[in-house]
Design a protein around this motif. Structure first.
Motif, PDB file in Angstrom:
ATOM      1  N   ILE A  29      38.690 -12.598  50.988  1.00  0.00           N
ATOM      2  CA  ILE A  29      39.244 -13.484  52.127  1.00  0.00           C
ATOM      3  C   ILE A  29      39.047 -13.031  53.316  1.00  0.00           C
ATOM      4  CG2 ILE A  29      41.236 -14.593  53.230  1.00  0.00           C
ATOM      5  CD1 ILE A  29      42.653 -14.638  50.079  1.00  0.00           C
ATOM      6  N   ALA A  30      39.247 -11.914  53.585  1.00  0.00           N
ATOM      7  CA  ALA A  30      39.250 -10.484  54.896  1.00  0.00           C
ATOM      8  C   ALA A  30      37.459 -10.915  55.919  1.00  0.00           C
ATOM      9  CB  ALA A  30      39.886  -9.874  55.179  1.00  0.00           C
ATOM     10  N   LEU A  31      37.312 -10.842  54.682  1.00  0.00           N
ATOM     11  CA  LEU A  31      35.588 -10.501  54.914  1.00  0.00           C
ATOM     12  C   LEU A  31      35.068 -12.398  54.653  1.00  0.00           C
ATOM     13  CD1 LEU A  31      32.780  -9.156  54.723  1.00  0.00           C
ATOM     14  CD2 LEU A  31      32.642  -9.244  52.964  1.00  0.00           C
ATOM     15  N   SER A  32      35.078 -12.703  54.202  1.00  0.00           N
ATOM     16  CA  SER A  32      34.784 -14.541  54.489  1.00  0.00           C
ATOM     17  C   SER A  32      35.337 -15.185  55.697  1.00  0.00           C
ATOM     18  CB  SER A  32      35.778 -14.943  53.584  1.00  0.00           C
ATOM     19  OG  SER A  32      34.933 -14.684  52.119  1.00  0.00           O
ATOM     20  N   MET A  33      36.434 -15.001  56.488  1.00  0.00           N
ATOM     21  CA  MET A  33      36.982 -15.047  57.708  1.00  0.00           C
ATOM     22  C   MET A  33      36.273 -14.773  58.493  1.00  0.00           C
ATOM     23  SD  MET A  33      41.044 -15.320  57.366  1.00  0.00           S
ATOM     24  CE  MET A  33      41.314 -16.160  59.120  1.00  0.00           C
ATOM     25  N   VAL A  34      35.767 -13.005  58.395  1.00  0.00           N
ATOM     26  CA  VAL A  34      34.973 -12.508  59.508  1.00  0.00           C
ATOM     27  C   VAL A  34      33.458 -13.280  59.923  1.00  0.00           C
ATOM     28  CG1 VAL A  34      33.493 -10.336  60.291  1.00  0.00           C
ATOM     29  CG2 VAL A  34      35.858  -9.656  59.589  1.00  0.00           C
ATOM     30  N   LEU A  35      32.738 -13.262  58.342  1.00  0.00           N
ATOM     31  CA  LEU A  35      32.006 -14.204  58.552  1.00  0.00           C
ATOM     32  C   LEU A  35      31.807 -15.352  59.160  1.00  0.00           C
ATOM     33  CD1 LEU A  35      30.688 -12.486  55.352  1.00  0.00           C
ATOM     34  CD2 LEU A  35      29.694 -12.163  57.260  1.00  0.00           C
ATOM     35  N   ALA A  36      32.862 -16.505  58.318  1.00  0.00           N
ATOM     36  CA  ALA A  36      32.460 -17.628  58.696  1.00  0.00           C
ATOM     37  C   ALA A  36      33.550 -18.038  60.370  1.00  0.00           C
ATOM     38  CB  ALA A  36      33.311 -18.491  58.034  1.00  0.00           C
ATOM     39  N   PRO A  42      45.620 -11.580  55.615  1.00  0.00           N
ATOM     40  CA  PRO A  42      45.283 -11.211  54.068  1.00  0.00           C
ATOM     41  C   PRO A  42      44.329 -10.012  53.279  1.00  0.00           C
ATOM     42  CG  PRO A  42      43.020 -12.609  55.148  1.00  0.00           C
ATOM     43  CD  PRO A  42      44.244 -12.074  56.267  1.00  0.00           C
ATOM     44  N   LEU A  43      44.566  -9.038  53.983  1.00  0.00           N
ATOM     45  CA  LEU A  43      43.674  -8.094  54.407  1.00  0.00           C
ATOM     46  C   LEU A  43      44.773  -6.867  53.154  1.00  0.00           C
ATOM     47  CD1 LEU A  43      42.029  -5.903  52.954  1.00  0.00           C
ATOM     48  CD2 LEU A  43      41.710  -4.994  55.456  1.00  0.00           C
ATOM     49  N   VAL A  44      46.178  -6.691  54.693  1.00  0.00           N
ATOM     50  CA  VAL A  44      47.359  -6.004  54.335  1.00  0.00           C
ATOM     51  C   VAL A  44      48.477  -6.773  53.274  1.00  0.00           C
ATOM     52  CG1 VAL A  44      47.144  -5.551  56.109  1.00  0.00           C
ATOM     53  CG2 VAL A  44      48.617  -6.738  56.395  1.00  0.00           C
ATOM     54  N   LEU A  45      48.131  -7.886  53.425  1.00  0.00           N
ATOM     55  CA  LEU A  45      48.874  -8.644  52.557  1.00  0.00           C
ATOM     56  C   LEU A  45      49.238  -8.324  50.654  1.00  0.00           C
ATOM     57  CD1 LEU A  45      50.310 -11.777  54.312  1.00  0.00           C
ATOM     58  CD2 LEU A  45      51.552  -9.481  53.929  1.00  0.00           C
ATOM     59  N   GLY A  46      47.112  -8.354  50.348  1.00  0.00           N
ATOM     60  CA  GLY A  46      46.876  -8.752  49.492  1.00  0.00           C
ATOM     61  C   GLY A  46      47.225  -7.038  48.814  1.00  0.00           C
ATOM     62  N   LEU A  47      48.547  -5.756  49.705  1.00  0.00           N
ATOM     63  CA  LEU A  47      48.544  -4.557  49.380  1.00  0.00           C
ATOM     64  C   LEU A  47      49.854  -4.258  49.493  1.00  0.00           C
ATOM     65  CD1 LEU A  47      45.625  -2.674  50.714  1.00  0.00           C
ATOM     66  CD2 LEU A  47      45.433  -3.393  48.423  1.00  0.00           C
ATOM     67  N   LYS A  48      50.566  -5.992  48.825  1.00  0.00           N
ATOM     68  CA  LYS A  48      51.736  -5.538  49.190  1.00  0.00           C
ATOM     69  C   LYS A  48      52.075  -5.307  47.733  1.00  0.00           C
ATOM     70  CE  LYS A  48      53.262 -10.030  48.559  1.00  0.00           C
ATOM     71  NZ  LYS A  48      53.663 -11.217  48.428  1.00  0.00           N
ATOM     72  N   LEU A  85      42.591 -19.672  57.376  1.00  0.00           N
ATOM     73  CA  LEU A  85      43.287 -19.390  57.122  1.00  0.00           C
ATOM     74  C   LEU A  85      43.769 -19.478  55.548  1.00  0.00           C
ATOM     75  CD1 LEU A  85      44.709 -16.286  56.307  1.00  0.00           C
ATOM     76  CD2 LEU A  85      46.115 -16.534  57.810  1.00  0.00           C
ATOM     77  N   SER A  86      44.296 -20.421  55.930  1.00  0.00           N
ATOM     78  CA  SER A  86      44.318 -21.567  54.709  1.00  0.00           C
ATOM     79  C   SER A  86      43.765 -22.411  53.473  1.00  0.00           C
ATOM     80  CB  SER A  86      45.568 -22.482  54.967  1.00  0.00           C
ATOM     81  OG  SER A  86      46.253 -23.524  54.172  1.00  0.00           O
ATOM     82  N   ALA A  87      42.177 -22.648  54.154  1.00  0.00           N
ATOM     83  CA  ALA A  87      41.833 -23.022  52.825  1.00  0.00           C
ATOM     84  C   ALA A  87      41.370 -21.826  52.287  1.00  0.00           C
ATOM     85  CB  ALA A  87      40.422 -23.500  54.131  1.00  0.00           C
ATOM     86  N   LEU A  88      40.747 -20.567  52.774  1.00  0.00           N
ATOM     87  CA  LEU A  88      40.433 -19.593  51.859  1.00  0.00           C
ATOM     88  C   LEU A  88      41.633 -18.832  50.602  1.00  0.00           C
ATOM     89  CD1 LEU A  88      38.276 -17.565  54.721  1.00  0.00           C
ATOM     90  CD2 LEU A  88      37.628 -18.675  52.909  1.00  0.00           C
ATOM     91  N   LYS A  89      42.527 -18.805  51.599  1.00  0.00           N
ATOM     92  CA  LYS A  89      43.718 -18.734  50.494  1.00  0.00           C
ATOM     93  C   LYS A  89      44.038 -19.701  49.492  1.00  0.00           C
ATOM     94  CE  LYS A  89      47.462 -17.339  52.857  1.00  0.00           C
ATOM     95  NZ  LYS A  89      49.286 -17.442  53.340  1.00  0.00           N
ATOM     96  N   GLN A  90      44.222 -20.310  49.940  1.00  0.00           N
ATOM     97  CA  GLN A  90      44.461 -21.868  49.212  1.00  0.00           C
ATOM     98  C   GLN A  90      43.040 -21.821  47.965  1.00  0.00           C
ATOM     99  OE1 GLN A  90      47.355 -23.077  48.434  1.00  0.00           O
ATOM    100  NE2 GLN A  90      48.097 -23.037  50.948  1.00  0.00           N
ATOM    101  N   PHE A  91      41.651 -21.867  48.361  1.00  0.00           N
ATOM    102  CA  PHE A  91      40.265 -21.081  47.389  1.00  0.00           C
ATOM    103  C   PHE A  91      41.106 -20.645  46.715  1.00  0.00           C
ATOM    104  CE2 PHE A  91      39.937 -25.157  50.001  1.00  0.00           C
ATOM    105  CZ  PHE A  91      38.498 -26.081  49.231  1.00  0.00           C
ATOM    106  N   THR A  92      41.653 -19.589  46.854  1.00  0.00           N
ATOM    107  CA  THR A  92      41.326 -18.434  46.595  1.00  0.00           C
ATOM    108  C   THR A  92      42.538 -18.225  45.953  1.00  0.00           C
ATOM    109  OG1 THR A  92      41.580 -17.020  48.114  1.00  0.00           O
ATOM    110  CG2 THR A  92      38.931 -17.098  47.274  1.00  0.00           C
TER     111      THR A  92
END
Length: 501
Positions: free
Chosen positions: A108-115, A139-145, A67-74
């Motif tokens: 991020i959410a889709l990437s996590m599911v696939l990765a 990340p899906l829900v926090l993106g919409l905060k 999770l952290s990797a995808l969050k930091q990279f984006t």
């Protein structure tokens, strides 16, 4: 009578007045937030360590690394861009930021599911596939905060941010511990993490009245991306130098070693860095308001690193001394391999805490690229040295590398860049660390002597060490203040005056 006094006290605590007064009050709110939040987190981690053991803790580490990797990279750096804006009202930017952050969360959410299956194969832990996919909800829900919560930081309204953050921490603690008591596995943390973040997203709309619209302004997006691009690079590099070692340890040495290493880092760095994070969180918006007056900014910067040193140095030296007793008392004997790693990383935490505010200054004056460029230097050095040192010395070698590189060349480079940007010298900056450093070393020596002489059992030795350490450090700093005017009284008077009628 008591209720009316409490109301008056809370009214005084609301950040108000000039920049200095608002900053002091905001600092106390963030201090409360970080202190309460960190205590909740540490207690939760200790309980989970006891209930589920190092191997399951290592699985949590693998999931969070993904999770952290995808969050930091984006990381698009939009919050920092909005805080740094000179305009007080940034409503015109918020809907565009909300759309972009929502899209980022979905990616991020889709990437996590696939990765997920690939990560599980890389670390040799198939159980993490399902965990990573469930964690993708966060990340899906926090993106919409609600993007309006950025005003809590921009306007120094940290009393509102306190409610927003701590409510989620409490819920996460309750769910994680409750789940682990019934089913002692890594799923306890995963479920609690997801539920608490869904809750935070909902609370963001209850605590701030801004309502985003589904609209997109290209000019606003270009403005946000233009500032945030350097922070995106910084986030990627931050992951590589702050969590790349975790990923390497987990891959090279296995989940149990990762559990030891991550707990050693969190427990050794949390007290010092979380307390100084308070100062940095408050000072970024404050520095942003001072960006056009370098003399005022320079004075505020030096006072800030003085506060960081006063807090970080005694805590870090204290951790080095009490680590054996702490681990045996709270985590148990199966966690003793992490003790030397914890002691080494405590020194890393001390230096990180002291220099924490450097990045806030660079971002405030519109030079976030400094953070990115210096981070790149550290990443290259870690990449060159982490394999041979970890292979030779295990997690102790990894911890020694991370700490040693910060001593040299990173801290000297940080100070050099700060000198060039706002005109501070090596003597100005290092001078703020001299007295806390000396007092911290003497304190640690005194505590070690008392522990060695009395040879008590770990719980009693730990309690006595904390009391002796606090008394020694306060006494030494009081002596230094009376002899050399260190500046402690000045800081105390500033806080007192901010709350006077």
């Amino acid at each position: 009578m008591a209720r009316s006094k409490l109301k008056r006290l809370l009214a005084r605590m609301v950040p108000s007045g000039d920049v200095v007064e608002s900053t002091v009050k905001s600092g106390l709110w963030v201090l409360s937030q970080n202190a309460v939040g960190r205590v909740i987190q540490l207690v939760m981690l200790v309980i989970l360590a006891r209930l589920i053991g190092p191997a399951q803790v290592g699985l949590i580490g693998i999931v969070l690394l993904t999770l952290s990797a995808l969050k930091q990279f984006t990381n698009l750096g939009f919050n920092a861009a909005l805080v740094q804006q000179r305009e007080e009202n940034v409503d015109g930017h918020l809907s565009t930021a909300w759309v972009l952050m929502g899209a980022r969360g979905a990616i991020i959410a889709l990437s996590m599911v696939l990765a997920a299956p690939f990560v599980a194969t890389l670390f040799g832990e198939p159980e993490t596939t399902a965990m990573i996919r469930v964690l993708a909800v966060s990340p899906l829900v926090l993106g919409l905060k609600n993007p309006g919560v950025v005003y809590f930081q921009k306007n120094l309204e940290f009393h509102k941010q306190f409610v927003y953050r701590i409510s989620g921490e409490v819920l996460q603690f309750v769910i994680a511990v409750g789940y682990a008591l019934v089913w002692p596995t890594a799923w306890a943390f995963v479920v609690a993490y997801v539920v608490s973040n869904v809750f935070r997203a909902l609370v963001s709309y209850l605590i701030h009245d801004y309502r985003p619209r589904l609209s997109f302004d290209r000019d606003v997006a270009a403005d946000l991306v233009g500032y945030g691009k350097w922070l995106t690079g910084t986030s990627i590099l931050y992951f590589l130098y702050s969590e790349g070692d975790d990923a390497f340890v987990g891959w090279f040495l296995g989940p149990a070693a990762l559990g030891f290493y991550q707990y050693a880092y969190r427990l050794s760095n949390a007290p010092a860095t979380e307390l100084t994070q308070v100062v940095s969180s408050v000072m970024f918006p404050t520095f942003s308001k001072m960006q056009d007056d370098l003399s005022v900014l320079r004075d505020a910067f030096l006072k800030t690193i003085r506060i960081n040193a006063l807090v970080a140095f005694p805590v870090s030296f204290g951790i080095v001394v009490v680590a054996p007793d702490f681990v045996r008392t709270f985590l148990g004997t199966e966690w003793t391999p992490m003790i030397p790693v914890m002691q080494i990383l405590a020194m890393y935490g001390m230096m990180r805490a002291f220099t924490k505010v450097f990045g806030s200054v660079w971002k405030a004056v519109g030079r976030p690229d400094y953070v990115t460029k210096l981070s790149a230097v550290r990443v290259v050095l870690i990449a060159l040295l982490i394999f041979p040192l970890t292979q030779r010395f295990g997690t102790v070698g990894t911890a020694g590398l991370i700490t040693g590189l910060y001593v040299f060349p990173m801290v000297p480079l940080d100070i050099y860049v700060m000198k060039r940007e706002i005109g501070t010298g090596y003597g100005d900056i290092l001078g703020e660390a001299v007295y806390p450093f000396v007092a911290g070393v003497l304190m640690a020596g005194g505590v070690w002597a008392v522990r060695s002489t009395l040879a008590l059992s770990p719980p009693f030795s730990l309690a006595l060490s904390v009391l002796v350490g606090a008394a020694l450090y306060l006494g030494l700093m009081g002596l230094f203040e009376s002899l050399f005017d260190v500046g402690i009284k000045q800081n105390v008077d500033l806080v007192r005056s901010s709350f006077s009628d």
